[in-house]
Design an enzyme around this catalytic site. Structure first.
Site, PDB file in Angstrom:
ATOM      1  N   ILE A  90      -4.365 -78.243  42.125  1.00 22.11           N
ATOM      2  CA  ILE A  90      -4.635 -77.233  41.091  1.00 22.11           C
ATOM      3  C   ILE A  90      -3.364 -76.462  40.720  1.00 22.11           C
ATOM      4  CG2 ILE A  90      -5.215 -75.245  42.571  1.00 22.11           C
ATOM      5  CD1 ILE A  90      -7.733 -74.888  40.820  1.00 22.11           C
ATOM      6  N   GLY A 105       2.291 -73.586  56.663  1.00 23.13           N
ATOM      7  CA  GLY A 105       1.670 -73.097  55.434  1.00 23.13           C
ATOM      8  C   GLY A 105       0.367 -73.776  55.086  1.00 23.13           C
ATOM      9  N   HIS A 143      -5.396 -82.853  54.638  1.00 22.70           N
ATOM     10  CA  HIS A 143      -5.057 -83.406  53.320  1.00 22.70           C
ATOM     11  C   HIS A 143      -3.606 -83.835  53.302  1.00 22.70           C
ATOM     12  CE1 HIS A 143      -4.664 -79.011  53.344  1.00 22.70           C
ATOM     13  NE2 HIS A 143      -3.607 -79.172  52.571  1.00 22.70           N
TER      14      HIS A 143
HETATM   15  P1  5GP Z   1      -1.790 -76.718  52.046  1.00 22.85           P
HETATM   16  O1  5GP Z   1      -1.003 -75.496  51.679  1.00 22.85           O
HETATM   17  O2  5GP Z   1      -3.015 -76.372  52.867  1.00 22.85           O
HETATM   18  O3  5GP Z   1      -0.982 -77.832  52.657  1.00 22.85           O
HETATM   19  O4  5GP Z   1      -2.288 -77.326  50.674  1.00 22.85           O
HETATM   20  C1  5GP Z   1      -3.416 -76.872  50.009  1.00 22.85           C
HETATM   21  C2  5GP Z   1      -3.275 -77.285  48.563  1.00 22.85           C
HETATM   22  O5  5GP Z   1      -4.543 -77.197  47.942  1.00 22.85           O
HETATM   23  C3  5GP Z   1      -2.320 -76.409  47.756  1.00 22.85           C
HETATM   24  O6  5GP Z   1      -1.273 -77.201  47.218  1.00 22.85           O
HETATM   25  C4  5GP Z   1      -3.224 -75.811  46.669  1.00 22.85           C
HETATM   26  O7  5GP Z   1      -2.577 -75.687  45.424  1.00 22.85           O
HETATM   27  C5  5GP Z   1      -4.374 -76.795  46.613  1.00 22.85           C
HETATM   28  N1  5GP Z   1      -5.635 -76.214  46.206  1.00 22.85           N
HETATM   29  C6  5GP Z   1      -6.174 -75.041  46.631  1.00 22.85           C
HETATM   30  N2  5GP Z   1      -7.368 -74.838  46.054  1.00 22.85           N
HETATM   31  C7  5GP Z   1      -7.593 -75.905  45.237  1.00 22.85           C
HETATM   32  C8  5GP Z   1      -8.690 -76.256  44.372  1.00 22.85           C
HETATM   33  O8  5GP Z   1      -9.685 -75.557  44.237  1.00 22.85           O
HETATM   34  N3  5GP Z   1      -8.560 -77.426  43.693  1.00 22.85           N
HETATM   35  C9  5GP Z   1      -7.462 -78.240  43.816  1.00 22.85           C
HETATM   36  N4  5GP Z   1      -7.448 -79.356  43.109  1.00 22.85           N
HETATM   37  N5  5GP Z   1      -6.430 -77.932  44.635  1.00 22.85           N
HETATM   38  C10 5GP Z   1      -6.501 -76.784  45.335  1.00 22.85           C
END
Ligand code: 5GP
Ligand code: ZN
Length: 115
Positions: free
Chosen positions: A32, A94, A101
């Site tokens: 997103i 982070g 994922h």
């Molecule tokens: P992390 O920081 O946990 O490695 O990555 C989480 C990712 O999820 C971030 O890059 C963030 O932009 C993405 N993200 C968070 N909420 C949403 C959402 O509702 N939809 C989508 N498509 N991505 C999301």
């Protein structure tokens, strides 16, 4: 399915996402808040909170995430220019969503080391 988990809800279809790939075990969707021209998240359908929660039975599933990433890199046109696969685990990395994922990032030169 964890009711409070954002990515479980995307897998269930109750929160919309722009899908890039789906199969019986995985789902991939565009981030997103993309940090590169190609920024896709590849997740297992089954809830696993983090790399730190993986066990031996999850080995094939994690391999599959990587094969999906390879397939998408080709499909999205970054296989030849290069791309990065990232899995953040825990606070210092982070990790902001507690459903494992894999980020697929590409389409521009990426700095090393990250952050
Ligand atoms: P992390 O920081 O946990 O490695 O990555 C989480 C990712 O999820 C971030 O890059 C963030 O932009 C993405 N993200 C968070 N909420 C949403 C959402 O509702 N939809 C989508 N498509 N991505 C999301
Ligand atoms: Zn989940």
């Amino acid at each position: 399915m964890e009711e409070t988990c954002l990515f479980c809800r995307i897998v269930a279809g109750s929160i919309p996402a722009r899908l890039a790939h789906e199969d019986d075990e995985t789902l991939a969707f565009h981030d997103i808040d993309p940090r590169a021209p190609v920024h896709v998240l590849i997740v297992p359908r089954r809830h696993i909170a983090a790399v730190d929660r993986l066990g031996e039975p999850d080995a094939a599933l994690m391999g599959k995430l990587m094969l999906v990433a390879r397939h998408l890199a080709r499909e999205l046109g970054v296989a030849d220019s290069g791309y990065r696969l990232v899995i953040n685990n825990g606070a210092d990395a982070g990790q902001s969503v507690d459903h494992i994922h894999m980020h697929l990032l590409g389409g521009r030169p990426l700095k090393w080391p990250p952050g």
